[in-house]
Scaffold this motif. Structure first.
Motif, short mmCIF file in Angstrom:
data_model
loop_
_atom_site.label_atom_id
_atom_site.label_comp_id
_atom_site.label_asym_id
_atom_site.label_seq_id
_atom_site.Cartn_x
_atom_site.Cartn_y
_atom_site.Cartn_z
N ARG A 167 4.76 7.36 16.49
CA ARG A 167 4.49 8.65 17.14
C ARG A 167 3.27 8.58 18.04
NH1 ARG A 167 1.07 12.74 16.34
NH2 ARG A 167 0.23 11.84 14.40
N LEU A 168 2.26 7.81 17.62
CA LEU A 168 1.00 7.73 18.36
C LEU A 168 1.05 6.73 19.52
CD1 LEU A 168 -1.45 7.87 15.34
CD2 LEU A 168 -1.10 9.65 17.07
N MET A 197 0.85 -1.20 0.00
CA MET A 197 0.00 0.00 0.00
C MET A 197 0.89 1.25 0.00
SD MET A 197 -1.40 0.04 3.93
CE MET A 197 -0.29 0.35 5.32
N PRO A 198 0.39 2.34 -0.58
CA PRO A 198 1.17 3.58 -0.60
C PRO A 198 1.51 4.08 0.80
CG PRO A 198 -0.73 3.73 -2.08
CD PRO A 198 -0.91 2.49 -1.25
N ARG A 199 2.70 4.58 0.96
CA ARG A 199 3.14 5.27 2.18
C ARG A 199 3.12 4.36 3.41
NH1 ARG A 199 0.45 11.08 2.81
NH2 ARG A 199 2.24 11.26 4.23
N PHE A 200 3.42 3.09 3.23
CA PHE A 200 3.39 2.21 4.40
C PHE A 200 4.48 2.58 5.40
CE2 PHE A 200 6.69 -0.22 2.23
CZ PHE A 200 7.40 -0.84 3.25
N LEU A 201 5.60 3.11 4.92
CA LEU A 201 6.65 3.53 5.85
C LEU A 201 6.22 4.78 6.63
CD1 LEU A 201 9.89 2.95 3.74
CD2 LEU A 201 8.99 1.54 5.60
N ASP A 202 5.54 5.69 5.95
CA ASP A 202 5.01 6.86 6.66
C ASP A 202 4.00 6.43 7.72
OD1 ASP A 202 6.50 8.62 5.13
OD2 ASP A 202 4.92 8.88 3.64
N LEU A 203 3.19 5.43 7.38
CA LEU A 203 2.20 4.94 8.34
C LEU A 203 2.90 4.34 9.56
CD1 LEU A 203 -0.76 4.41 9.04
CD2 LEU A 203 -0.59 2.25 7.78
N ALA A 204 3.98 3.61 9.34
CA ALA A 204 4.72 3.04 10.47
C ALA A 204 5.31 4.14 11.34
CB ALA A 204 5.82 2.12 9.95
N ILE A 206 -4.63 7.51 9.85
CA ILE A 206 -4.03 8.23 10.98
C ILE A 206 -5.10 8.74 11.92
CG2 ILE A 206 -2.57 10.16 11.65
CD1 ILE A 206 -1.17 7.80 10.21
N ALA A 207 -6.17 9.28 11.38
CA ALA A 207 -7.25 9.79 12.23
C ALA A 207 -7.88 8.67 13.04
CB ALA A 207 -8.31 10.48 11.36
N ASP A 208 -8.07 7.50 12.42
CA ASP A 208 -8.66 6.36 13.14
C ASP A 208 -7.72 5.87 14.25
OD1 ASP A 208 -10.91 6.50 11.62
OD2 ASP A 208 -10.50 4.70 10.42
N LEU A 209 -6.42 5.85 13.97
CA LEU A 209 -5.47 5.44 15.01
C LEU A 209 -5.48 6.41 16.18
CD1 LEU A 209 -2.23 4.16 13.19
CD2 LEU A 209 -3.86 2.83 14.57
N GLU A 210 -5.52 7.70 15.90
CA GLU A 210 -5.55 8.70 16.98
C GLU A 210 -6.79 8.51 17.84
OE1 GLU A 210 -5.31 12.30 14.71
OE2 GLU A 210 -3.14 12.48 15.00
N ARG A 211 -7.92 8.31 17.20
CA ARG A 211 -9.16 8.12 17.94
C ARG A 211 -9.11 6.83 18.75
NH1 ARG A 211 -14.90 8.36 14.79
NH2 ARG A 211 -14.12 10.43 14.33
N ALA A 267 12.34 -0.81 10.15
CA ALA A 267 13.38 -0.65 11.17
C ALA A 267 14.24 0.57 10.88
CB ALA A 267 14.24 -1.91 11.24
N ALA A 268 14.47 0.86 9.60
CA ALA A 268 15.36 1.96 9.23
C ALA A 268 14.73 3.33 9.47
CB ALA A 268 15.75 1.83 7.75
N VAL A 269 13.41 3.40 9.61
CA VAL A 269 12.76 4.71 9.76
C VAL A 269 12.06 4.87 11.10
CG1 VAL A 269 12.45 4.93 7.25
CG2 VAL A 269 10.61 3.94 8.63
N THR A 270 12.26 3.93 12.01
CA THR A 270 11.66 4.01 13.34
C THR A 270 12.72 3.71 14.39
OG1 THR A 270 10.98 1.67 13.23
CG2 THR A 270 9.36 3.33 12.52
N GLU A 271 12.35 3.94 15.66
CA GLU A 271 13.31 3.76 16.74
C GLU A 271 12.82 2.85 17.86
OE1 GLU A 271 14.26 7.61 18.19
OE2 GLU A 271 15.37 8.21 16.38
N ARG A 272 11.50 2.82 18.08
CA ARG A 272 10.98 2.13 19.25
C ARG A 272 10.04 0.99 18.93
NH1 ARG A 272 6.33 1.87 21.10
NH2 ARG A 272 5.56 3.49 19.69
N ILE A 273 9.21 1.15 17.93
CA ILE A 273 8.11 0.24 17.68
C ILE A 273 8.63 -1.18 17.38
CG2 ILE A 273 7.92 0.58 15.16
CD1 ILE A 273 4.85 0.95 15.68
N LYS A 274 7.95 -2.19 17.91
CA LYS A 274 8.34 -3.57 17.68
C LYS A 274 7.95 -3.99 16.27
CE LYS A 274 7.55 -4.53 22.57
NZ LYS A 274 6.60 -5.15 23.52
N LEU A 275 8.69 -4.97 15.75
CA LEU A 275 8.55 -5.39 14.36
C LEU A 275 8.23 -6.88 14.33
CD1 LEU A 275 11.83 -3.63 13.21
CD2 LEU A 275 9.53 -2.67 13.11
#
Length: 351
Positions: free
Chosen positions: A25-26, A13-20, A331-336, A49-57
């Motif tokens: 962040r959330l 899907m488009p922008r899956f790395l941005d979503l991660a 993103i809006a659904d995740l925030e909610r 892994a290359a674009v995040t720091e904390r989230i488990k994979l």
């Protein structure tokens, strides 16, 4: 402890790395990549892994039999190293259609294969020299020229989660795994899954409370309107027609068996019959709406908050959420959702 949220992501899907990145962040705990007959699960996780720091994979799941246990361990160790220790190795036996039709390997002894794979991977990741005498795997091969080898990679334990639905595999999960990957799950009938897990944990002399219990759900917010809620539940129910009709053979479907143990045996059998007869529309319509709404997070925010409470009280520790819609809606659904998780956790803590 408030229930954790994992996020299923699709590397196609488009922008899956941005979503991660946004998920991290959330405060999302983990991201999960599936493996069926498209992308593998590990390559996208290395990119995350290359674009995040904390989230488990997490792999959700890596198919047993598609790789040797040693290659499975090596691949997981690669992501573990790249991510500074954030890897979760989710494994599962898959089924005969995929293993025999796509990978060209026999689908046999799935529970024993799972057991031996876990034991071999743990030998490798703990730095032991690999010598193993099992029913499925014998390493080195007897009467061959191979030698017992020790991994040259940096060794560290990698949590292993098992996708299991049947009682025997659930007991194995309780005996050996760090986590359970579940679906086909209703909080009201959690005992159909958790009782065998607890039996397996007792056999191993450990507490089942140490096992992360992960359940997959779809997320769809609606207005507080009965017609809209029913329509959303119907959409999710329709999607199960493929699961009941195609995700298994005529004689064995692990998903159907799991739903049968929770009181839907006649329903899933009829859906399977209609699907096999070629009437896909009737098969979808025959799936009870209770399955669509009861195994997902569907409805207005207040309903979803109450459902989160039900999942947490049933013993689920992580919900692996699938999202629909474009990037902004996700993103809006995740925030909610994360706000509702906090409310649900507070409700559980005070009762």
């Amino acid at each position: 402890m408030t229930i954790r949220i994992g996020l299923s992501i699709d590397p196609l899907m488009p922008r899956f790395l941005d979503l991660a990145r946004e998920a991290e962040r959330l405060g999302i705990d983990s991201v999960w990549v599936a493996e069926f007959w498209a992308s593998d699960a590990f390559t996208p996780l290395a990119a995350v892994a290359a674009v995040t720091e904390r989230i488990k994979l997490a792999t959700g799941i890596a198919q047993l039999g598609a790789r040797t246990p040693a290659m499975l361990a090596m691949t997981a160790q690669g992501v573990q190293t790249l991510s500074d220790g954030r890897m979760i190795l989710g494994i599962g036996a898959s089924g005969p259609q995929v293993m025999e039709g796509w990978h060209g390997v026999p689908f046999d002894r799935p529970v024993q294969r799972t057991r031996e794979t876990i034991e071999i991977v743990r030998m490798i990741t703990s730095g032991e020299r690999l010598s193993y005498d099992g029913d499925v795997y014998r390493l080195p091969l007897p009467d061959g020229q191979g030698k017992a080898i020790r991994s040259r990679a940096d060794t560290a334990p990698i949590p292993i989660y098992v996708a299991s639905l049947g009682p025997t595999n659930l007991r194995l999960t309780g005996e050996l795994a760090d986590g359970w990957i579940g679906n086909s799950f209703f909080p009201a009938t959690a005992d159909a899954f958790f009782d065998p897990i607890e039996e397996g944990a007792a056999i191993a002399g450990r507490s089942a409370e140490a096992i992360d219990r992960v359940v997959a759900v779809g997320l769809e917010f609606t207005a507080d309107d009965p017609a809209m809620i029913a329509a959303a539940g119907r959409r999710h129910a329709d999607g199960y027609a493929f699961t009941f009709g195609a995700m298994g053979s005529a004689t064995k479907n692990f998903y159907n068996d799991a739903f049968a143990r929770q009181g839907f045996g006649d329903d899933v059998a009829e859906v399977q019959r209609l699907w096999a007869a070629g009437d896909r529309e009737a098969a979808a319509a025959r799936v009870p709406i209770e399955i669509g709404s009861g195994t997902n997070l569907v409805g207005p925010p207040a309903t979803i908050r109450d459902r989160l409470v039900e999942y947490e009280r049933s013993g689920v520790t992580t919900l692996r959420v699938g999202l629909d819609g474009d990037f902004d809606r996700k993103i809006a659904d995740l925030e909610r959702l994360m706000s509702l998780v906090d409310e649900a956790g507070a409700a559980v803590a005070t009762t």
